[in-house]
Design an enzyme around this catalytic site. Structure first.
Site, short mmCIF file in Angstrom:
data_model
loop_
_atom_site.label_atom_id
_atom_site.label_comp_id
_atom_site.label_asym_id
_atom_site.label_seq_id
_atom_site.Cartn_x
_atom_site.Cartn_y
_atom_site.Cartn_z
CG ASN A 8 7.34 2.85 -7.64
OD1 ASN A 8 8.29 2.08 -7.64
ND2 ASN A 8 7.47 4.15 -7.46
CE LYS A 10 7.30 4.72 -3.95
NZ LYS A 10 6.96 5.93 -3.24
CG HIS A 98 9.05 7.98 -8.59
ND1 HIS A 98 9.39 8.38 -7.32
CD2 HIS A 98 7.79 7.45 -8.49
CE1 HIS A 98 8.39 8.08 -6.49
NE2 HIS A 98 7.42 7.52 -7.18
CD GLU A 100 10.00 7.78 -3.71
OE1 GLU A 100 10.33 6.70 -4.22
OE2 GLU A 100 8.91 7.96 -3.12
CD GLU A 175 3.56 8.92 -8.55
OE1 GLU A 175 2.96 8.00 -8.00
OE2 GLU A 175 4.79 8.98 -8.62
N GLY A 181 3.59 8.75 -0.32
CA GLY A 181 4.06 8.10 0.90
C GLY A 181 3.67 8.84 2.17
CB SER A 220 -1.49 8.63 -0.22
OG SER A 220 -0.28 9.04 0.39
P1 PGA Z 1 2.61 5.88 -2.45
O1 PGA Z 1 3.71 6.05 -3.62
O2 PGA Z 1 1.44 5.18 -3.07
O3 PGA Z 1 3.29 5.07 -1.39
O4 PGA Z 1 2.25 7.25 -1.99
C1 PGA Z 1 3.34 6.37 -4.92
C2 PGA Z 1 4.56 6.49 -5.80
O5 PGA Z 1 5.61 6.95 -5.32
O6 PGA Z 1 4.53 6.15 -6.99
#
Ligand code: PGA
Length: 256
Positions: A8, A10, A98, A100, A175, A181, A220
């Site tokens: 992803n 982003k 997601h 976010e 997730e 993140g 992460s």
């Molecule tokens: P990350 O993000 O691996 O940077 O924690 C995962 C995601 O948001 O899908």
């Protein structure tokens, strides 16, 4: 079940950067056996989808997706993008729900359900993201949150899309919001427990075919923890944010 490794990106990468990164992935994975049978997906920014899809065209197990879509074919929805538009530039998958989108941009379960169902109806494959916040986990609401997020989607789904029709077209990414993140990967016991819960909920919602629906872990994921996560029951793949931006790091995760 076929394993899935999904990146992803982003809101990262220009078209030139996306071209370089996807070419590195296609060269490495197309040439070797690293992915051995796995499906590798890149959820790219809208502006880069055609570049990534182009780079992946010759490698059958590489595919590109969008990070979001709007649940309408067309219309007065300024700034939004339809599943047909995503498919038009080469996307075969889309992410919905997601964290976010849910927590930064305010999407509720009903909107996520409409997006998921509409994208499937329009022919895209969907990876639905679910997961609890730290507060919800600390309040003992993990199961309730996962149940609410999954049930709202399946309640909105017409019968024709359920069951066998979902095989190969639908995946769930668990997730935990507090692990995205933050560098805080969920512990193995937490991942095992959450994935078993998701599998049980899917069984309740779609019956026996739930065993064919991949459940990915995200939050992460790094080259150093990928193998441990993949060894867990009901972990059928990984959804990777930060560590997928660099082709070598994502390749290490796929290789693990
Ligand atoms: P990350 O993000 O691996 O940077 O924690 C995962 C995601 O948001 O899908």
């Amino acid at each position: 079940m076929q394993k899935i490794f999904a990146a992803n990106w982003k809101m990262h990468k220009t078209r030139a950067e996306a071209g370089q990164c996807s070419a590195s992935l296609a060269n490495a994975l197309g040439a070797g056996t690293t992915a051995s049978g796995a499906l590798v997906l890149v959820f790219a920014p809208f502006t880069c989808i055609d570049v990534v899809a182009g780079a992946f065209a010759e490698v059958p197990f590489l595919a590109c997706g969008g990070q979001d879509c709007y649940p309408a074919a067309e219309g007065a929805f300024t700034g939004e993008i339809s599943p047909t538009m995503l498919a038009d530039v080469g996307a075969t998958w889309v992410l919905t729900g997601h964290s976010e989108r849910r927590h930064v941009l305010g999407e509720d379960d009903a909107l996520v359900a409409r997006k998921t169902t509409f994208a499937l109806e329009q022919g895209l494959n969907v990876m639905l993201c679910i997961g609890e916040t730290l507060e919800e986990r600390e309040n003992g609401q993990l199961c309730d949150v996962l149940e609410r997020q999954l049930t709202s989607v399946f309640d909105a789904m017409p019968d024709i899309l359920r069951g066998n029709a979902l095989a190969g077209r639908f995946a769930v990414a668990y997730e935990p919001v507090w692990a995205i993140g933050t560098g805080k990967v969920a512990g193995q016991a937490e991942v095992l427990d959450a994935h078993a819960t998701v599998r049980t909920l899917l069984q309740k919602l779609v019956g026996a075919t739930a065993v064919d629906l991949p459940i990915l872990y995200g939050g992460s994921v790094k080259p150093t923890n990928a193998a441990g996560l993949m060894s867990l029951d009901n972990v059928d793949g990984l959804l990777v944010g930060g560590a997928s931006l660099d082709a070598q790091s994502f390749l290490q995760i796929i290789g693990a």
